[in-house]
Scaffold this active site. Structure first.
Site, PDB file in Angstrom:
ATOM      1  N   PRO A 298      17.440  31.418   8.241  1.00  0.00           N
ATOM      2  CG  PRO A 298      17.716  29.534   9.603  1.00  0.00           C
ATOM      3  CD  PRO A 298      17.284  30.976   9.633  1.00  0.00           C
ATOM      4  N   GLY A 299      17.522  29.505   5.244  1.00  0.00           N
ATOM      5  CA  GLY A 299      16.676  28.797   4.282  1.00  0.00           C
ATOM      6  C   GLY A 299      17.469  27.717   3.594  1.00  0.00           C
ATOM      7  CE1 TYR A 345      21.399  33.623  -8.999  1.00  0.00           C
ATOM      8  CE2 TYR A 345      21.013  31.518  -7.936  1.00  0.00           C
ATOM      9  CZ  TYR A 345      20.594  32.785  -8.266  1.00  0.00           C
ATOM     10  OH  TYR A 345      19.369  33.210  -7.855  1.00  0.00           O
ATOM     11  CB  CYS A 372      16.887  23.543 -27.591  1.00  0.00           C
ATOM     12  SG  CYS A 372      17.514  23.849 -29.251  1.00  0.00           S
ATOM     13  CE1 TYR A 402      16.236  30.295  -2.889  1.00  0.00           C
ATOM     14  CE2 TYR A 402      18.271  29.387  -2.039  1.00  0.00           C
ATOM     15  CZ  TYR A 402      17.221  30.272  -1.931  1.00  0.00           C
ATOM     16  OH  TYR A 402      17.168  31.127  -0.861  1.00  0.00           O
TER      17      TYR A 402
END
Length: 446
Positions: A298-299, A345, A372, A402
């Site tokens: 698990p992360g 994503y 931009c 992340y």
């Protein structure tokens, strides 16, 4: 504010300001600046302990052992490595840099696993020098390379083989990792997996520990884990029956889903542990033989819910929509430089004013960054008060995974600091970038 999305110690005071770990977010923003990644230490360590304990109990009912490796690609600092060591977890690293951070944080080498589809010779040598627990090989090229390096160094490399089981689970196609047409692993369906296992067993520089798979990320389906476990254990039984190779370890990967919005779903550690233990037991009944030692990785499920990002609001615009109505655009002092997941994503997040109360009517809003790019969106759709204004603090929860590890310097942005909080005390994990950092990378003209 939705308590189910924020970490466990986040509260809102009578004046409307959020606090985390007993510390007012206004104080944190004032001391460390914004954007700012804030990690709830108590929450993150509790999640690590939950995976450790729930899986130990669930698999222990069947007499099996489970090791938990924290997938450090979600977020790693030397202090986080120290936390994981204290919680009796190992570390899964995916690069030489992550390996050095793990060692810097005091994680014992024999509790570290190295992943990656294209490890360099230097990374493989360093892993062997350090004496890590396992190197997860990902190709025939790597099997040959690692065997040669290990023999050259006069040692034996402990390896697991990453298997592509064909079970496809999780969210966006970019984070699904076990279908055939992608870069990770060695195919089970084609027969290459068996060939790779025999090659590892026969290689004098390698010690074959077992097999590894990872079927994706943000997974809610226990059925996918069950199918993957059945295929992995079937492969193990086949290799034992046909080649006499008994592999003592099986790693079933990670990818457990977390909740990003109030309406999102999660796969809690308890549900994952008991569901996977029952699936493994059913598979073992089919294939027979002795139980291997299992491991999981698990992360996101440990780091993600424990973090939030604090932003300072700048410009607010009200834009008329083609289909009627208006949208409130709330621009903050960060964006795709500190959270790439929305543009990459299509990830969904929520947000709330963190510095005060408001009784203004809610307005359909989009939280955008300062870069931009028209795709520079942090939160695509959320209701925020109509009176939100320049200077307000905005909190985006579930950004502990992340966020900082994918942060970048687009438009020469300065990457935010990471601060953890516990019992009112804040600790810096990663300092904020400075202009001097940018200048140090730039080679000035003569």
């Amino acid at each position: 504010m939705s308590a189910s999305v924020f970490s466990s110690t986040v509260t809102r005071g009578e004046d409307g300001a959020l606090s985390v770990g007993g510390r007012d977010v206004r104080e944190l923003a004032g001391e460390y600046g914004t954007p700012l990644y804030v990690v709830d230490e108590e929450d993150m360590r509790a999640r690590a302990a939950a995976f450790r304990d729930e899986f130990a109990t669930a698999f222990g009912r069947h007499g099996a052992k489970v090791d938990v490796f924290y997938a450090s690609k979600a977020f790693l600092s030397s202090k986080v490595a120290r936390w994981m060591r204290a919680e009796d977890l190992g570390l899964d690293v995916a690069s030489g840099g992550e390996l050095e951070l793990a060692l810097r944080g005091g994680m014992p080498a024999d509790r570290i696993a190295l992943h990656g589809n294209n490890k360099s010779d230097d990374e493989l040598r360093r892993a062997l020098e350090a004496g890590i627990a396992r190197i997860v090989v990902d190709s025939f090229t790597e099997i040959e390379t690692l065997d040669a390096i290990a023999r050259e160094m006069g040692t034996t490399a402990p390896v697991m083989v990453r298997i592509t089981t064909g079970v496809h689970a999780g969210g966006h196609e970019y984070i699904a990792t076990s279908h055939e047409d992608q870069k990770f692993g060695i195919s089970l369906a084609s027969g290459a997996a068996v060939e790779a296992l025999v090659a590892c067993h026969d290689a004098p520089g390698l010690e074959l520990l077992g097999i590894h798979t990872h079927i994706g990320s943000q997974i809610l389906s226990l059925e996918a884990f069950q199918e993957s476990a059945e295929r992995m254990l079937g492969l193990r039984a086949t290799v034992l029956a046909e080649y006499g190779i008994d592999m003592p370890e099986v790693d079933l990967g990670g990818g457990y889903a977390i909740r990003y919005t109030p309406h999102g779903e999660a796969l809690p550690a308890h549900d994952a542990a008991y569901g996977m233990a029952d699936a493994v037991a059913a598979a073992m009944d089919k294939v027979g033989g002795s139980w291997p030692r299992f491991s999981i990785e698990p992360g996101r499920a440990i780091a993600g819910p424990a973090g939030m990002t604090l932003y300072r609001v700048g410009v607010v615009k009200h834009v008329e929509l083609d289909e009627g109505g208006t949208r409130q655009y709330v621009a903050v002092d960060g964006g795709m430089s500190d959270n790439m997941r929305t543009i990459t994503y299509g990830a969904e997040y929520t947000a709330t004013i963190a510095s005060r109360l408001s009784d203004a009517e809610p307005a359909l809003s989009r939280v955008v960054g300062k870069h931009c790019e028209s795709g520079d969106v942090v939160v695509r759709d959320v209701e925020l008060p109509h009176d939100i204004a320049r200077g307000d603090l905005l909190a985006v929860p579930a950004t502990g995974a992340y966020g900082r590890v994918m942060a970048n310097n687009y438009n020469s942005a300065l990457r935010p600091a990471v601060v953890s909080v516990r019992d009112g005390e804040a600790t810096v994990h990663v300092r904020r970038d400075t202009l001097e950092d940018l200048f140090s990378w730039d080679v000035a003209p003569d």
